[in-house]
Design an enzyme around this catalytic site. Structure first.
Site, PDB file in Angstrom:
ATOM      1  N   CYS A 114      -3.126  18.014  -0.654  1.00 53.83           N
ATOM      2  CA  CYS A 114      -1.663  17.918  -0.836  1.00 53.83           C
ATOM      3  C   CYS A 114      -1.147  18.764  -1.992  1.00 53.83           C
ATOM      4  CB  CYS A 114      -1.250  16.462  -1.009  1.00 53.83           C
ATOM      5  SG  CYS A 114      -1.723  15.435   0.380  1.00 53.83           S
ATOM      6  N   HIS A 245       5.633  15.998  -4.773  1.00 56.58           N
ATOM      7  CA  HIS A 245       4.921  15.701  -3.528  1.00 56.58           C
ATOM      8  C   HIS A 245       5.457  14.375  -2.981  1.00 56.58           C
ATOM      9  CE1 HIS A 245       1.970  15.052  -0.550  1.00 56.58           C
ATOM     10  NE2 HIS A 245       1.216  14.224  -1.238  1.00 56.58           N
ATOM     11  N   ASN A 275       4.659  11.720   4.476  1.00 58.89           N
ATOM     12  CA  ASN A 275       3.825  12.614   3.673  1.00 58.89           C
ATOM     13  C   ASN A 275       3.292  13.735   4.566  1.00 58.89           C
ATOM     14  OD1 ASN A 275       1.791  13.847   2.203  1.00 58.89           O
ATOM     15  ND2 ASN A 275       0.868  11.943   1.460  1.00 58.89           N
TER      16      ASN A 275
HETATM   17  N1  COA Z   1       1.289  -2.560   7.982  1.00 58.89           N
HETATM   18  C1  COA Z   1       1.082  -3.840   7.643  1.00 58.89           C
HETATM   19  N2  COA Z   1       0.092  -4.230   6.813  1.00 58.89           N
HETATM   20  C2  COA Z   1      -0.693  -3.273   6.300  1.00 58.89           C
HETATM   21  C3  COA Z   1      -0.538  -1.924   6.616  1.00 58.89           C
HETATM   22  C4  COA Z   1       0.503  -1.584   7.492  1.00 58.89           C
HETATM   23  N3  COA Z   1       0.763  -0.309   7.864  1.00 58.89           N
HETATM   24  N4  COA Z   1      -1.471  -1.209   5.970  1.00 58.89           N
HETATM   25  C5  COA Z   1      -2.208  -2.083   5.241  1.00 58.89           C
HETATM   26  N5  COA Z   1      -1.735  -3.328   5.461  1.00 58.89           N
HETATM   27  C6  COA Z   1      -2.210  -4.579   4.888  1.00 58.89           C
HETATM   28  C7  COA Z   1      -3.609  -4.498   4.373  1.00 58.89           C
HETATM   29  O1  COA Z   1      -4.524  -4.714   5.422  1.00 58.89           O
HETATM   30  C8  COA Z   1      -3.642  -5.647   3.354  1.00 58.89           C
HETATM   31  O2  COA Z   1      -3.811  -6.832   4.065  1.00 58.89           O
HETATM   32  P1  COA Z   1      -4.767  -7.978   3.486  1.00 58.89           P
HETATM   33  O3  COA Z   1      -4.202  -8.335   2.134  1.00 58.89           O
HETATM   34  O4  COA Z   1      -4.661  -9.040   4.497  1.00 58.89           O
HETATM   35  O5  COA Z   1      -6.127  -7.341   3.398  1.00 58.89           O
HETATM   36  C9  COA Z   1      -2.211  -5.667   2.811  1.00 58.89           C
HETATM   37  O6  COA Z   1      -1.424  -4.917   3.740  1.00 58.89           O
HETATM   38  C10 COA Z   1      -2.046  -5.113   1.420  1.00 58.89           C
HETATM   39  O7  COA Z   1      -2.659  -3.888   1.334  1.00 58.89           O
HETATM   40  P2  COA Z   1      -2.704  -3.155  -0.040  1.00 58.89           P
HETATM   41  O8  COA Z   1      -3.670  -2.052   0.083  1.00 58.89           O
HETATM   42  O9  COA Z   1      -2.867  -4.119  -1.159  1.00 58.89           O
HETATM   43  O10 COA Z   1      -1.225  -2.565  -0.164  1.00 58.89           O
HETATM   44  P3  COA Z   1      -0.643  -1.715  -1.330  1.00 58.89           P
HETATM   45  O11 COA Z   1       0.441  -2.480  -1.968  1.00 58.89           O
HETATM   46  O12 COA Z   1      -1.691  -1.114  -2.207  1.00 58.89           O
HETATM   47  O13 COA Z   1       0.025  -0.487  -0.535  1.00 58.89           O
HETATM   48  C11 COA Z   1      -0.350   1.790   0.076  1.00 58.89           C
HETATM   49  C12 COA Z   1      -0.774   0.353   0.258  1.00 58.89           C
HETATM   50  C13 COA Z   1      -1.220   2.678   0.961  1.00 58.89           C
HETATM   51  C14 COA Z   1       1.091   1.942   0.538  1.00 58.89           C
HETATM   52  C15 COA Z   1      -0.469   2.181  -1.414  1.00 58.89           C
HETATM   53  O14 COA Z   1      -1.726   1.817  -1.903  1.00 58.89           O
HETATM   54  C16 COA Z   1      -0.251   3.646  -1.637  1.00 58.89           C
HETATM   55  O15 COA Z   1       0.825   4.162  -1.410  1.00 58.89           O
HETATM   56  N6  COA Z   1      -1.261   4.389  -2.128  1.00 58.89           N
HETATM   57  C17 COA Z   1      -1.147   5.822  -2.297  1.00 58.89           C
HETATM   58  C18 COA Z   1      -1.355   6.497  -0.980  1.00 58.89           C
HETATM   59  C19 COA Z   1      -1.029   7.948  -0.991  1.00 58.89           C
HETATM   60  O16 COA Z   1      -0.163   8.378  -1.691  1.00 58.89           O
HETATM   61  N7  COA Z   1      -1.742   8.717  -0.186  1.00 58.89           N
HETATM   62  C20 COA Z   1      -1.524  10.110  -0.021  1.00 58.89           C
HETATM   63  C21 COA Z   1      -2.094  10.881  -1.147  1.00 58.89           C
HETATM   64  S1  COA Z   1      -1.792  12.572  -0.984  1.00 58.89           S
END
Ligand code: COA
Length: 323
Positions: A114, A245, A275
């Site tokens: 990215c 980004h 993204n």
């Molecule tokens: N819809 C519903 N539930 C979802 C889901 C979706 N699309 N994706 C994950 N979940 C669930 C998970 O399974 C988890 O369930 P559980 O608690 O029963 O296990 C719950 O939601 C919480 O997941 P968690 O990982 O704690 O959420 P989070 O608050 O960390 O948010 C992201 C997840 C991915 C949005 C966040 O971590 C993030 O934005 N990270 C950076 C990602 C990024 O920028 N990537 C690109 C880099 S270039």
């Protein structure tokens, strides 16, 4: 510091707009979960056009916006992690599509995930001696997504952004680019492994995998680090516009709070595009350009992060002319 300026921008997107509600029919998710966790409301997916097609459209728009003769282009760099094929490069495909086969051009692809567009802009700025450089970020991430994995497939989209640069003593770009070599699968997409075909062992297709929390932690450290690095001793308040980004609105809110920099002065379009990896910064840049938000005598910072990990920023001093 390089004395270069951007003289035109363009963008393209996958042909199908997919909303969060549409995704509810594909994986167990909800508009509410995606919107509150990421700020993303829709993304564009390409089912008939590959990365080169999006790159070509964005390039044509950038060339038109710059008002240049494409035969004066001397350099084409495409940042991508989803090229059409292993070889030839997307950059050479863009060159061919623009009818520049006979011209004096160097064209190649670059993969810094990215952060790719930032790395490509820095590379182009240092290589360009004469004529114009065409710098593109283009992706069809949908082809490496596992559409059964709700933790990744809701985040990404397909698109391309491009800009045309030229040397100009009155303008400047200051770059900062870093890689940690931390490849421990926080953000990972495999490929075919060694010698499987020779031994007739069939492999499953490899998809993008991500440890969201680890990436989140990294991003909220990397972005302020890169912004401070290009601003050196200058006050963050003097930045007129940050073009970041477009991964997640919560990451940007965190950065805004940590750096005491207002969200209103950040270009944000992840709500519509999701993204798009290396296309995300140039798509946002093209939007700012189209909206007339990029003017003379401005300080603009482009900033990004990605797998690898990679991260970086570009401080643009637009000088007397528009960019
Ligand atoms: N819809 C519903 N539930 C979802 C889901 C979706 N699309 N994706 C994950 N979940 C669930 C998970 O399974 C988890 O369930 P559980 O608690 O029963 O296990 C719950 O939601 C919480 O997941 P968690 O990982 O704690 O959420 P989070 O608050 O960390 O948010 C992201 C997840 C991915 C949005 C966040 O971590 C993030 O934005 N990270 C950076 C990602 C990024 O920028 N990537 C690109 C880099 S270039």
């Amino acid at each position: 510091m390089e004395h270069v300026r951007i003289i035109g921008c363009g963008k393209a997107a996958g042909e199908q707009k997919i909303t969060n509600n549409d995704l509810e029919n594909i994986v167990e998710t909800s508009d509410e979960w995606i919107t509150t966790r990421t700020g993303i409301r829709s993304r564009y997916i390409s089912s008939s056009r590959n990365t080169s097609d999006l790159a070509i459209e964005a390039a044509a728009n950038a060339i038109q916006s710059a008002g240049i003769n494409p035969h004066d282009i001397r350099l084409i760099i495409v940042a991508t992690l989803t090229p059409d094929c292993v070889t030839p490069s997307v950059a050479c495909m863009v060159q061919a599509a623009l009818g520049l086969n006979e011209d004096n051009i160097m064209a190649f692809d670059l993969n810094a995930a990215c952060s790719g567009f930032l790395f490509a802009l820095q590379t182009a700025s240092s290589l360009l001696q004469e004529g114009y450089g065409l710098v593109i970020g283009a992706e069809t991430l949908s082809k490496i997504l596992n559409w059964e994995d709700r933790s990744t497939c809701v985040l990404f989209g397909d698109g391309a952004g491009a800009c045309v640069i030229e040397r100009d003593e009155k303008a400047s770009m200051t770059f900062y680019a870093r890689s940690s070599g931390d490849t421990a699968h926080a953000l990972y997409c495999g490929s075919r492994s060694l010698q499987k075909d020779m031994h007739n062992v069939k492999e499953d297709k490899q998809y993008l995998e991500m440890n969201g929390r680890e990436v989140f932690r990294f991003a909220t450290r990397a972005m302020p680090d890169a912004i401070h690095a290009v601003m050196q001793d200058d006050d963050i308040d003097t930045i007129d516009l940050i073009i970041p980004h477009q991964a997640n609105r919560r990451i940007l809110e965190y950065v805004s709070k940590k750096m005491k920099y207002p969200m209103e002065k950040m270009i944000i379009n992840l709500d519509e595009f999701g993204n798009t990896s290396s296309a995300s910064v140039p798509i946002a840049l093209a939007r700012a350009w189209e909206e007339g938000r990029i003017r003379e005598n401005m300080t603009i910072v482009l900033v990004g992060f990605g797998a690898g990990f990679t991260w970086g920023a570009c401080r643009i001093e637009t000088g007397g002319k528009q960019l």
